[in-house]
Write an enzyme that holds these catalytic residues in place. Structure first.
Site, mmCIF file in Angstrom:
data_model
loop_
_atom_site.group_PDB
_atom_site.id
_atom_site.type_symbol
_atom_site.label_atom_id
_atom_site.label_comp_id
_atom_site.label_asym_id
_atom_site.label_seq_id
_atom_site.Cartn_x
_atom_site.Cartn_y
_atom_site.Cartn_z
ATOM 1 N N ASP A 135 6.644 11.556 11.715
ATOM 2 C CA ASP A 135 5.937 10.033 12.477
ATOM 3 C C ASP A 135 5.305 9.424 11.496
ATOM 4 O OD1 ASP A 135 8.321 10.468 14.607
ATOM 5 O OD2 ASP A 135 6.359 10.191 15.627
ATOM 6 N N PRO A 136 5.073 8.159 11.455
ATOM 7 C CA PRO A 136 4.330 7.190 10.675
ATOM 8 C C PRO A 136 2.339 7.779 10.716
ATOM 9 C CG PRO A 136 5.585 5.578 11.099
ATOM 10 C CD PRO A 136 6.621 7.499 11.984
#
Length: 416
Positions: free
Chosen positions: A78-79
């Site tokens: 994920d970011p």
């Protein structure tokens, strides 16, 4: 045709927080494509394209017609997460399937006192709880049931499309949500608290935005069904679903504007589109911004774990908060190891080295690919020894439930 050494294989890169995995791949391509190191690989691809028939060329999608370094990843981050992102280059992309089922080691920071729709600090607050008497010993004790094998509930906000239908549609129509929520067996071979942050000693904050009442109703109805299902109460789960659905139906009939809030339940894609294509996806909190609580605020903890494939770290954070009765969310996440690739190791490139130019990243990437091709192209199967993790070589692992993601944008709240 350019002559020279063709660089292919597998290496890892330290993905920065704030970038999507797809963006890291695009960044690598932007540096590799015009480089001297990867010129022979691109020349080889160009020569192969020239041998294709007209039919083969026409079948190629427009996005695939551009000749560029072929890169894929062996499991997305994920970011909000940083750390080891395994990359395959050229023929190395065929080896990426090995890494999707290998174990991984994560370090996460859990902040207590509130739960969010996404189970992390990028979501909206659904509820808050009393954390005034929370102690390190209490958290240590609450971690015990999460060791070993158990069935984990995925982040419900991230999997709200059930039975082929978005969950917000059930709420809008006043229908009960599905009673059965799919779980999967996971295993935690190592789980320990490595740091405890007393109130007022850290800067891990809740989000400032609270969910609307309709969103809270839907999320809490899902959590209630999940809890009943976890406790083995099928009938009580169904009853809870019906009660919550009626409450939602009454609410929406009195206030039509609630539909806009319910629409916000699909905000994964909306939030991603607002933030850009793949960079700067995690907002930075200004230092002069007041804390979202009064007083010193809640405690937080850094937890390290070694887990099997398919494990959701944010689910553990959320479930830990539920067990303690105060709520909790994931504030930070770093993947420190995947297979035999480790942060700071000889086979993991620092992202900032890309920015320093080919004279810096070139020799490092070439060395890493040489090591892979020299015989280290087998996933290491970690074994637990005296509470630590030791990597041992194993045979290749067949993938059954996941495939490498293509080079495209992924949603904010992907599995981690």
């Amino acid at each position: 045709m350019a002559t020279g050494k063709i660089l292919e294989g597998v290496f890892a890169i330290n993905k920065p927080i704030g970038l999507s995995s797809a963006q890291v791949i695009r960044d690598c391509q932007n540096f590799f494509d015009p480089s001297v190191k990867f010129a022979p690989l691109l020349a080889q691809e160009r020569a192969m394209r020239e041998q294709e028939s007209k039919f083969q060329r026409n079948r190629r999608r427009e996005s695939k017609k551009k000749i560029q370094t072929k890169i894929g990843h062996g499991g997305t981050l994920d970011p909000l997460a940083g750390g080891v992102l395994i990359l395959g280059v050229g023929k190395g992309t065929k080896s990426l399937q090995q890494f999707l089922l290998c174990t991984k080691t994560y370090e996460t920071v859990v902040v207590f006192g509130a739960s969010t729709d996404t189970y992390d600090r990028l979501g909206k607050i659904i509820k808050k709880g009393d954390y005034s008497n929370l102690t390190r010993d209490a958290v240590e004790k609450a971690l015990e049931p999460f060791r070993g094998k158990y069935r984990q509930m995925p982040p419900l906000y991230s999997s709200l499309k059930m039975n082929g239908k978005p969950l917000y549609e059930y709420a809008r129509e006043g229908k009960p949500i599905p009673r059965e929520i799919e779980t999967r067996e996971v295993e935690v071979s190592e789980l320990e608290m490595v740091e405890w942050y007393e109130p007022g000693t850290h800067k891990h904050y809740w989000p400032d935005e609270e969910a609307g009442q309709a969103e809270k109703n839907v999320a809490q109805s899902v959590w209630r069904v999940a809890k009943a299902q976890e406790d083995g109460g099928g009938e009580s789960a169904a009853k809870a679903a019906e009660e919550e659905s009626k409450a939602l139906e009454d609410f929406t009939s009195k206030k039509r504007a609630a539909e806009e809030a319910i629409d916000g339940l699909v905000s994964d894609e909306m939030r991603a589109s607002k933030r850009g294509r793949g960079s700067d996806l995690v907002p930075v909190r200004p230092d002069d911004m007041p804390a979202p609580w009064e007083g010193k605020g809640p405690p937080a903890a850094k937890i390290r774990m070694t887990v099997t494939s398919g494990f959701y770290v944010r689910s553990l954070c959320h479930d830990l908060g539920e067990k303690l009765g105060c709520g909790a969310m994931m504030a930070e996440l770093v993947r420190s190891r995947q297979g035999q690739f480790t942060l700071g190791g000889a086979n993991c490139l620092e992202y900032n080295d890309l920015l320093k130019g080919e004279e810096v990243w070139g020799p490092k990437v070439e060395s890493m690919l040489d090591k892979w091709n020299a015989g280290s192209s087998v996933v290491a199967a970690p074994t637990v020894e005296n509470g630590g993790v030791k990597a041992e070589p194993s045979s290749e692992v067949k993938v059954e439930d996941e495939l490498p993601l293509p080079v495209k944008e992924e949603p904010i709240a992907a599995s981690a």
